[in-house]
Enzyme design. Sequence first.
Site, PDB file in Angstrom:
ATOM      1  N   CYS A  18      17.971 -36.669  63.935  1.00 25.23           N
ATOM      2  CA  CYS A  18      18.201 -35.508  62.968  1.00 25.23           C
ATOM      3  C   CYS A  18      18.805 -35.973  61.662  1.00 25.23           C
ATOM      4  O   CYS A  18      19.010 -35.235  60.457  1.00 25.23           O
ATOM      5  CB  CYS A  18      19.675 -34.998  63.501  1.00 25.23           C
ATOM      6  SG  CYS A  18      19.158 -34.193  65.180  1.00 25.23           S
TER       7      CYS A  18
HETATM    8  N1  CO8 Z   1      22.582 -21.190  81.084  1.00 25.27           N
HETATM    9  C1  CO8 Z   1      23.950 -20.758  81.781  1.00 25.27           C
HETATM   10  N2  CO8 Z   1      24.518 -21.978  81.978  1.00 25.27           N
HETATM   11  C2  CO8 Z   1      24.293 -23.043  81.715  1.00 25.27           C
HETATM   12  C3  CO8 Z   1      23.316 -23.418  80.724  1.00 25.27           C
HETATM   13  C4  CO8 Z   1      22.489 -22.131  80.592  1.00 25.27           C
HETATM   14  N3  CO8 Z   1      21.301 -22.417  79.642  1.00 25.27           N
HETATM   15  N4  CO8 Z   1      23.413 -24.580  80.472  1.00 25.27           N
HETATM   16  C5  CO8 Z   1      24.439 -25.173  80.856  1.00 25.27           C
HETATM   17  N5  CO8 Z   1      24.971 -24.043  81.869  1.00 25.27           N
HETATM   18  C6  CO8 Z   1      26.282 -24.479  82.646  1.00 25.27           C
HETATM   19  C7  CO8 Z   1      26.443 -25.662  82.920  1.00 25.27           C
HETATM   20  O1  CO8 Z   1      25.784 -25.772  84.198  1.00 25.27           O
HETATM   21  C8  CO8 Z   1      27.957 -25.840  83.403  1.00 25.27           C
HETATM   22  O2  CO8 Z   1      28.449 -25.143  84.372  1.00 25.27           O
HETATM   23  P1  CO8 Z   1      29.546 -25.870  85.015  1.00 25.27           P
HETATM   24  O3  CO8 Z   1      30.844 -25.585  84.378  1.00 25.27           O
HETATM   25  O4  CO8 Z   1      29.660 -25.015  86.568  1.00 25.27           O
HETATM   26  O5  CO8 Z   1      29.267 -27.477  85.506  1.00 25.27           O
HETATM   27  C9  CO8 Z   1      28.467 -25.019  82.088  1.00 25.27           C
HETATM   28  O6  CO8 Z   1      27.439 -23.971  81.834  1.00 25.27           O
HETATM   29  C10 CO8 Z   1      28.851 -25.734  80.629  1.00 25.27           C
HETATM   30  O7  CO8 Z   1      27.963 -26.491  80.281  1.00 25.27           O
HETATM   31  P2  CO8 Z   1      27.974 -27.514  79.497  1.00 25.27           P
HETATM   32  O8  CO8 Z   1      29.423 -28.401  79.603  1.00 25.27           O
HETATM   33  O9  CO8 Z   1      26.936 -28.280  79.258  1.00 25.27           O
HETATM   34  O10 CO8 Z   1      28.159 -26.682  78.310  1.00 25.27           O
HETATM   35  P3  CO8 Z   1      28.596 -27.112  76.873  1.00 25.27           P
HETATM   36  O11 CO8 Z   1      29.681 -26.122  76.345  1.00 25.27           O
HETATM   37  O12 CO8 Z   1      28.944 -28.329  76.246  1.00 25.27           O
HETATM   38  O13 CO8 Z   1      27.211 -26.615  75.592  1.00 25.27           O
HETATM   39  C11 CO8 Z   1      25.550 -27.731  74.605  1.00 25.27           C
HETATM   40  C12 CO8 Z   1      26.168 -27.340  75.835  1.00 25.27           C
HETATM   41  C13 CO8 Z   1      25.426 -26.483  73.709  1.00 25.27           C
HETATM   42  C14 CO8 Z   1      24.387 -28.653  74.588  1.00 25.27           C
HETATM   43  C15 CO8 Z   1      26.708 -28.470  73.757  1.00 25.27           C
HETATM   44  O14 CO8 Z   1      27.350 -29.522  74.364  1.00 25.27           O
HETATM   45  C16 CO8 Z   1      26.192 -28.864  72.455  1.00 25.27           C
HETATM   46  O15 CO8 Z   1      25.677 -28.311  71.701  1.00 25.27           O
HETATM   47  N6  CO8 Z   1      26.815 -30.143  71.948  1.00 25.27           N
HETATM   48  C17 CO8 Z   1      26.391 -30.916  70.903  1.00 25.27           C
HETATM   49  C18 CO8 Z   1      25.129 -31.654  71.069  1.00 25.27           C
HETATM   50  C19 CO8 Z   1      24.331 -32.110  69.919  1.00 25.27           C
HETATM   51  O16 CO8 Z   1      24.914 -31.930  68.816  1.00 25.27           O
HETATM   52  N7  CO8 Z   1      23.463 -32.691  69.967  1.00 25.27           N
HETATM   53  C20 CO8 Z   1      22.538 -33.195  68.917  1.00 25.27           C
HETATM   54  C21 CO8 Z   1      20.975 -33.033  69.686  1.00 25.27           C
HETATM   55  S1  CO8 Z   1      19.994 -32.792  68.660  1.00 25.27           S
HETATM   56  C22 CO8 Z   1      19.610 -34.496  67.637  1.00 25.27           C
HETATM   57  O17 CO8 Z   1      20.202 -35.267  67.938  1.00 25.27           O
HETATM   58  C23 CO8 Z   1      18.200 -34.575  67.213  1.00 25.27           C
HETATM   59  C24 CO8 Z   1      17.281 -35.169  68.230  1.00 25.27           C
HETATM   60  C25 CO8 Z   1      15.990 -35.091  67.731  1.00 25.27           C
HETATM   61  C26 CO8 Z   1      14.973 -33.669  67.895  1.00 25.27           C
HETATM   62  C27 CO8 Z   1      13.839 -33.784  68.749  1.00 25.27           C
HETATM   63  C28 CO8 Z   1      13.511 -32.713  69.040  1.00 25.27           C
HETATM   64  C29 CO8 Z   1      13.125 -32.148  70.344  1.00 25.27           C
END
Ligand code: CO8
Length: 381
Positions: free
Chosen positions: A162
Amino acid sequence: MSEFTLPRGIVISGTGLWEPDGQISNEELVDAYNRHVDLFNERHAQEIEAGTVAAKPKSSAEFIEKASGIKNRFVITREGILDPERMRPVLPERPDDELSVQAEMALNAAREAMAAANKTAADIDMVICACSSHQRSYPAIAIEVQSALGIDGFGFDMQVACSSATFALQRAVDAIAGGSARTVLLVHPELASPQVDFTDRDSHFIFGDIAIASIVERRETCTTDTAWEVLDARAKTVFSNNIRSNFGFTSNAADVDPFGPGKTFRQNGRKVFKEVCPMAAAHLEQQAAAVGAAPTDIRRWWLHQANINMNGLIAKKLMGNDFAPERAPVVLDRYANTGCAGSVIAFHQNNRDLAVGDKGVICSFGAGYSIGSLALEKVAI
Ligand code: CO8
């Protein structure tokens, strides 16, 4: 932290954005994913019943928007992604004598950036193609772009996930300051969809495809009315496995499917959120101080576009709880996470209204971990 005293007078003079034709809303994506889940659970009903296979849970558009802020994403093609039997785009291989997909994306954005900066190929002598993944190792996509535009000079590819764009902008500034380039074209064709696991509920919604480009040059060669002078640039990396992909050419020797389970993008999103937010906020506070400003004096924060709640937290730390949303513009609702392009898109779409003398910061944070930022000031030419 890499800090260096920049010579003044190096500017970003133009940017260009290219959006693919295809778009997919959360609702469409979730519908396809849930149909895929129904098929999977039906086909594995016996194993699920016996407890040897876990039933796949369904996704939800409400969750996606609330947890990430994403409502929509652009994709190079819709074909295949929404087919529950396929769940990946259909992107046929092109012959070697045709422009590659990423070079084509890059060129579309490059032409707009060059027009915005009043530059022709003859003005440019260095091309950097910086993005999270390149579709091949060689010849460099940057050299293909250079050739297609008829640029005499040199080009190279670079990757810092990123932070590829912010780190590349810093390399452009270095090259101009050091005298190895006069005017630099930077292209960031982020092609995420072929490597997204659209069957994975945790990550199927995160990424979009896009291309952004920019021109960096000296103030003396700049012919636009205004430009953004680079005041300060800093980069920081700290190793983390919390965002990782393991596909690559060594899979051929390891007898594993390079795109099999766990080989494409995966992350511990919660940990990333918790660890990266304080790092980014501290980094940005230091950068504001380095240009003699309080964080509240920075008119605009063009932040990395991964998660709206993450950006809200960082913006509150910098500007207080009641910050005006336009001070840290959000583009991920429309584009999703576009890797290194996000903060530059935020800049591209949200800088024209600022006045000469206003300061802003472009900042990326993500895999690596990596943080890259540039403090800018709008200048009259
Ligand atoms: N639908 C419904 N429920 C879901 C879903 C879904 N799609 N996904 C997860 N849940 C559920 C989970 O199972 C969990 O349930 P439970 O509480 O029963 O266990 C609940 O929802 C909460 O899940 P999470 O704790 O995972 O949810 P978050 O509130 O943490 O949200 C995010 C998840 C959106 C991923 C969030 O953590 C986030 O955005 N974090 C930041 C991450 C970030 O910035 N990453 C950067 C990545 S990009 C990068 O660095 C570049 C990489 C290179 C790019 C390459 C291209 C491919």
